[in-house]
Scaffold this motif. Structure first.
Motif, short mmCIF file in Angstrom:
data_model
loop_
_atom_site.label_atom_id
_atom_site.label_comp_id
_atom_site.label_asym_id
_atom_site.label_seq_id
_atom_site.Cartn_x
_atom_site.Cartn_y
_atom_site.Cartn_z
N ASP A 41 -5.14 21.70 -1.86
CA ASP A 41 -4.85 22.39 -2.86
C ASP A 41 -3.85 21.10 -3.58
OD1 ASP A 41 -4.08 23.61 -5.55
OD2 ASP A 41 -1.91 23.72 -5.67
N SER A 42 -3.97 20.01 -2.91
CA SER A 42 -3.61 18.25 -3.88
C SER A 42 -4.71 17.41 -3.26
CB SER A 42 -2.60 17.96 -2.14
OG SER A 42 -1.86 18.64 -2.53
N ILE B 167 1.24 -0.96 0.05
CA ILE B 167 -0.20 0.13 -0.02
C ILE B 167 1.30 1.33 0.04
CG2 ILE B 167 -1.78 0.88 1.30
CD1 ILE B 167 -2.55 -1.48 0.24
N SER B 168 0.70 1.90 -0.78
CA SER B 168 1.25 3.39 -1.02
C SER B 168 0.37 4.52 -1.67
CB SER B 168 2.33 3.68 -2.21
OG SER B 168 2.02 3.05 -3.69
N MET B 169 0.91 6.07 -0.94
CA MET B 169 0.20 6.87 -1.33
C MET B 169 0.45 8.08 -2.37
SD MET B 169 -0.93 10.31 1.41
CE MET B 169 1.33 10.80 0.67
N GLY B 170 0.06 8.10 -3.05
CA GLY B 170 0.47 9.60 -4.35
C GLY B 170 0.22 10.53 -4.07
N ILE B 171 0.56 12.32 -4.34
CA ILE B 171 0.10 13.19 -4.10
C ILE B 171 0.30 13.56 -5.32
CG2 ILE B 171 0.22 15.53 -2.99
CD1 ILE B 171 1.74 13.87 -1.09
N ALA B 172 -0.39 15.01 -5.80
CA ALA B 172 -0.77 15.31 -6.80
C ALA B 172 -1.02 17.03 -6.65
CB ALA B 172 -1.05 14.88 -8.23
N ARG B 173 -0.68 18.15 -7.46
CA ARG B 173 -1.37 18.81 -7.10
C ARG B 173 -2.85 19.22 -8.11
NH1 ARG B 173 2.50 23.94 -5.62
NH2 ARG B 173 4.42 22.51 -4.57
N MET C 85 -5.67 14.30 -15.50
CA MET C 85 -3.96 14.63 -15.72
C MET C 85 -3.86 14.28 -13.67
SD MET C 85 -3.54 17.27 -18.20
CE MET C 85 -1.28 17.59 -17.69
N ALA C 86 -4.25 15.73 -12.98
CA ALA C 86 -3.64 15.11 -10.88
C ALA C 86 -3.83 13.43 -10.60
CB ALA C 86 -4.65 15.99 -10.78
N GLU C 87 -4.74 13.18 -11.99
CA GLU C 87 -5.17 11.19 -10.48
C GLU C 87 -3.41 10.55 -11.43
OE1 GLU C 87 -8.18 7.77 -10.10
OE2 GLU C 87 -8.77 9.55 -10.60
N ARG C 88 -3.01 10.75 -12.66
CA ARG C 88 -2.77 10.48 -13.03
C ARG C 88 -1.31 10.71 -12.81
NH1 ARG C 88 0.60 11.04 -19.37
NH2 ARG C 88 1.43 8.55 -18.92
N ALA C 89 -0.86 11.72 -12.43
CA ALA C 89 0.10 12.29 -11.86
C ALA C 89 0.56 11.62 -10.43
CB ALA C 89 0.81 13.21 -11.08
N ALA C 90 -0.65 11.12 -8.95
CA ALA C 90 -0.84 10.92 -8.19
C ALA C 90 -0.25 9.63 -8.14
CB ALA C 90 -2.15 11.41 -7.33
N ARG C 91 -1.18 8.88 -9.40
CA ARG C 91 -1.03 7.19 -9.86
C ARG C 91 1.11 7.49 -9.63
NH1 ARG C 91 -4.97 3.91 -11.52
NH2 ARG C 91 -3.93 2.65 -12.58
N THR D 112 0.67 29.70 -12.18
CA THR D 112 -0.55 30.20 -12.67
C THR D 112 -1.73 30.38 -11.53
OG1 THR D 112 -0.84 28.64 -14.17
CG2 THR D 112 0.58 30.02 -15.13
N GLY D 113 -1.71 29.00 -10.94
CA GLY D 113 -3.11 28.96 -10.13
C GLY D 113 -4.00 27.85 -11.06
N ALA D 114 -3.23 28.15 -12.17
CA ALA D 114 -4.46 26.80 -13.80
C ALA D 114 -5.21 25.76 -12.81
CB ALA D 114 -4.07 27.44 -14.68
N VAL D 115 -5.89 25.65 -13.28
CA VAL D 115 -6.79 24.41 -12.74
C VAL D 115 -6.62 23.31 -13.30
CG1 VAL D 115 -8.37 22.63 -12.67
CG2 VAL D 115 -8.66 25.57 -11.81
#
Length: 167
Positions: free
Chosen positions: A156-157, A87-93, A107-113, A99-102
């Protein structure tokens, strides 16, 4: 100062994970019975306290990257030999810092995965090599059979918890 920041983050996560009535920001994912993923079969149930303990262990390793005892403790918590999963955890913004852009959810879920896969790769190496190499020094990776078991939006994560099949 780092310990204080870590304490605040842990307190925030504990609060969010423990408030089951206010889980608008937390989504628990469950496997469908017809899924063919090897990881999805025989997964034990993981409560929020356990997931917070995984988060805390990973954060401590980031702070003390050369501490083999922290790596051992993390592996003892994260590895389930009966099911051969880690079991591991990943974090993404969720927003671009410049820029503050969403950032789109996919993409965020892919980065966290991918971050969770990185942690699982460390776990595999640490289990095989007496908790070496130190964090930040991994040179190998492997193809993972991964199943997202929980995800949460906190500030924001995006936090993604994954069960990875260990070959």
């Amino acid at each position: 100062m780092q310990k204080f920041n870590l304490y605040l983050i842990m307190l925030l996560l504990i609060t969010i994970f423990s408030c089951k009535q206010k889980q608008q920001e937390t989504e628990t994912l469950t496997s469908k019975p017809d899924e063919t993923s090897a990881t999805a079969q025989n997964l034990p149930s993981f409560d929020n306290d356990y997931l917070v303990a995984i988060y805390e262990a990973q954060e401590l390793i980031k702070i003390k990257q050369d501490d083999a005892d922290l790596r051992r403790t993390y592996c003892e918590k994260a590895y389930h030999p009966e099911q051969q999963i880690f079991i591991s955890m990943g974090i993404a913004r969720l927003h671009r810092p410049d820029t503050g852009a969403v950032i789109p959810d996919q993409m965020a879920e892919r980065a966290a995965r991918l971050d969770a896969i990185r942690w699982a790769s460390y776990g595999r190496e640490w289990l095989k090599n007496n908790y070496e190499p130190p964090f930040g020094k991994l040179t190998t990776s492997f193809q993972q059979d991964i199943e997202v078991i929980n995800k949460a939006h906190v500030g924001d994560s995006l936090f993604v918890f994954a069960a990875t099949r260990m070959p």
